[in-house]
Design a protein around this motif. Structure first.
Motif, mmCIF file in Angstrom:
data_model
loop_
_atom_site.group_PDB
_atom_site.id
_atom_site.type_symbol
_atom_site.label_atom_id
_atom_site.label_comp_id
_atom_site.label_asym_id
_atom_site.label_seq_id
_atom_site.Cartn_x
_atom_site.Cartn_y
_atom_site.Cartn_z
ATOM 1 N N PRO A 16 0.610 7.925 32.147
ATOM 2 C CA PRO A 16 0.767 9.153 32.938
ATOM 3 C C PRO A 16 1.296 8.826 34.320
ATOM 4 O O PRO A 16 1.069 7.731 34.853
ATOM 5 N N ALA A 138 -4.878 21.282 33.475
ATOM 6 C CA ALA A 138 -4.284 20.004 33.085
ATOM 7 C C ALA A 138 -3.385 19.444 34.176
ATOM 8 O O ALA A 138 -3.421 18.245 34.488
ATOM 9 N N GLY A 142 -3.974 16.008 36.498
ATOM 10 C CA GLY A 142 -3.001 14.926 36.514
ATOM 11 C C GLY A 142 -2.409 14.662 37.886
ATOM 12 O O GLY A 142 -1.785 13.623 38.101
ATOM 13 N N LYS A 146 -8.203 10.092 39.857
ATOM 14 C CA LYS A 146 -9.303 10.296 38.913
ATOM 15 C C LYS A 146 -10.639 10.490 39.615
ATOM 16 O O LYS A 146 -11.470 11.291 39.177
ATOM 17 N N SER A 149 -11.094 14.167 40.703
ATOM 18 C CA SER A 149 -10.814 15.219 39.728
ATOM 19 C C SER A 149 -11.744 16.417 39.892
ATOM 20 O O SER A 149 -11.355 17.554 39.640
ATOM 21 N N SER A 207 5.145 15.979 30.645
ATOM 22 C CA SER A 207 4.327 15.326 29.630
ATOM 23 C C SER A 207 5.181 15.024 28.392
ATOM 24 O O SER A 207 6.207 15.675 28.164
ATOM 25 N N PRO A 404 -5.375 12.585 28.488
ATOM 26 C CA PRO A 404 -4.477 13.562 29.126
ATOM 27 C C PRO A 404 -3.712 14.443 28.138
ATOM 28 O O PRO A 404 -3.534 15.628 28.370
ATOM 29 N N GLY A 519 -11.625 15.752 32.070
ATOM 30 C CA GLY A 519 -10.461 15.133 31.507
ATOM 31 C C GLY A 519 -10.562 13.641 31.491
ATOM 32 O O GLY A 519 -11.573 13.017 31.300
ATOM 33 N N GLY A 520 -9.443 13.004 31.661
ATOM 34 C CA GLY A 520 -9.433 11.579 31.678
ATOM 35 C C GLY A 520 -10.167 11.004 32.842
ATOM 36 O O GLY A 520 -10.397 9.817 32.924
#
Length: 525
Positions: A16, A138, A142, A146, A149, A207, A404, A519-520
């Motif tokens: 990503p 989303a 992104g 992280k 988030s 993406s 993601p 999410g991630g």
């Protein structure tokens, strides 16, 4: 001798793009948030303008309510398609295309010369708005690091919280001061700005895409059961529910198509909606908890201004202003929650939110018909605190550990269930309030007989003091009883809502502990 072929190693998915920084991150967050706000605002802004729209277009108010119904039905169908559409077109292209299509649909709504034209434009508006909320989650996840988030989710929650609250007040003010067309025209500059900024910042951060087969059967079944059930819920009260053959027919279509939809989607290799997400503990518990809670919250949010207008003689714009303080603490505390969530258990914060919701509804269950504006506003203001503690932790739980590429599908499906429960909650709350009002009215009139000397004396006193005829005195008495019965019925709904919030707390605790966001960005420990 030929050597056996070595199986090719499947290519790794591309990494990503790195998080945005500085001014680009701030500008991108504002643009994405504005697109989300534009969408959620339109779920409620037209509600208070229906009588005016109906009058201008020469139709009845009942016919005018289709303006709300068709938007909700089209929106409900398109939200769960977000995951599939993202795989096919990419989340940035889909998000920008949805924004610009929403702008076009809003312009068509504003220029509508007739009800059929307006309904077609609202169907388009609802359909293209579906991907906006899940994709905003989303894209924001992104864009932020992280470890930040939860802050991204906090900004998202601010917009989704304030939109439905601001809608009635803003819609009432625009309709009273200008023209109902402007409740749609205001989307045009907002949408163009959001689309322009989003495309310029994110066009090189698209993406990965692929072309999964189109699940035509699943799509058809989805449209059938969602649209029929949404129309059933919206029009059930007007058509006397299952005493109407139309409602019975819609119910049969919804039930049968939903059963086939479940079987088909769970066995289809490339489903239009990935129901297998419900096999994850966090997604299952978090989605049910946030959806039931939202259904109860939204149902009450609809009833409160309706009661104020019908029985307390508040204007639509004033009723909207009474509910507006709900957004004060929700906006102030959302960034705070974003900061403390990485160091806390999201389940604890969500539990505190549900307990506080219960406290607010217990406060409201003590309302009386002589209530003043301050005591109406106070619980509404306090309710902003659990609102701030509500969306972010539960969204973090739902998206925890999702790669993601799967976030759009997970966000789309969870938001679909939440929005749909909002429609169900509104229908149930409205019907329950009506039934409880009728029940209390019957109980209050049990002693209202001419053979009862107390009742007869009361009517005579009213005639004497207000110089009314006996029929007028009886009519006034019945009006007062109806007002009291409506108040008691509404108090019942508030009390039951408080119990429901306490009862669904265990749903939070079937999930695994999450720290740090969604999410991630966050795993499930």
């Amino acid at each position: 001798m030929n050597q056996p072929a070595v199986p090719a190693t499947p290519p790794k998915p591309p990494a990503p793009p790195p998080p945005l920084e500085g001014g680009r991150l701030i500008l991108a967050t504002i643009a994405v948030a504005l697109a989300t706000f534009m969408n959620v605002l339109d779920t409620s802004i037209a509600n208070v303008a229906i009588p005016t729209i109906s009058g201008d277009l020469g139709v009845s108010v009942d016919e005018g309510t289709w303006v709300i119904t068709v938007f909700a039905a089209a929106n409900a169908v398109s939200i769960p398609l977000t995951g599939w559409l993202t795989q096919r077109f990419g989340q940035v292209r889909l998000f920008v295309a949805s924004i610009l299509s929403f702008v076009l649909a809003s312009w068509l709504c504003g220029i509508a010369p007739s009800l059929p034209f307006l309904l077609i434009a609202r169907v388009l508006q609802g359909a293209v708005a579906g991907p906006l909320i899940p994709l905003s989650q989303a894209i924001l996840l992104g864009s932020w690091p992280k470890d930040k988030s939860s802050t991204a989710l906090a900004f998202w929650a601010m917009t989704t919280t304030v939109g439905p609250i601001a809608g009635p007040a803003l819609g009432g003010w625009i309709t009273d001061s200008y023209n109902w067309s402007w409740i749609f025209y205001i989307n045009i500059p907002v949408g163009l700005f959001a689309g322009f900024v989003t495309w310029n910042i994110y066009r090189n951060r698209e993406s990965p895409t692929r072309k999964p087969p189109i699940d035509i059967v699943g799509l058809g079944l989805l449209i059938a059961w969602v649209a029929s059930l949404q129309i059933l819920l919206d029009k059930g009260k007007d058509l006397d529910w299952f005493n109407s053959p139309v409602i019975v027919g819609l119910g049969v279509v919804a039930l049968v198509s939903f059963a086939f939809f479940l079987v088909w989607e769970l066995t289809e290799p490339n489903p239009i909606v990935d129901l297998r997400l419900f096999g994850q503990r966090n997604f299952l518990g978090g989605t049910i908890a946030i959806s039931v809670a939202y259904g109860v919250f939204f149902g009450n949010l609809v009833l409160l201004p309706q009661w104020m207008q019908e029985y307390l003689n508040y204007r639509s714009v004033d009723a909207g202003l009474v509910t507006a303080p709900l957004g004060v603490f929700a906006v102030i505390l959302a960034p705070v929650v974003g900061r403390i969530l990485p160091r806390s258990d999201a389940r604890v914060i969500a539990t505190c939110a549900f307990v506080l919701f219960a406290v607010v509804f217990f406060m409201r269950s003590k309302y009386v018909i002589e209530i003043d504006t301050f005591h109406l506003v106070l619980p509404t203001l306090l309710q902003g605190i659990p609102m701030a503690l509500f969306f972010v932790p539960l969204t973090a739980i739902i998206l925890a550990g999702q790669p993601p590429g799967r976030i759009p599908a997970a966000a789309g499906l969870s938001n679909f269930v939440r929005v749909f429960c909002g429609a169900v909650g509104t229908s149930i709350a409205t019907n329950a309030w009506n039934n409880r009002t009728v029940l209390h009215h019957e109980r209050l009139t049990e002693q209202a007989s001419i053979d009862n000397p107390v009742f007869r004396q009361s009517i005579e006193n009213t005639q004497t003091v207000l110089h009314l005829s006996e029929p007028s005195a009886r009519a006034l008495f019945d009006f007062q009883l109806t007002t009291q019965a409506a108040m008691m019925g509404l108090n019942d709904i508030f009390y039951i809502s408080a119990i429901i919030f306490l009862a669904i707390i265990p749903l939070i605790w079937i999930t695994k502990s999450t720290r740090g966001g969604g999410g991630g960005a966050a795993g499930a420990h």
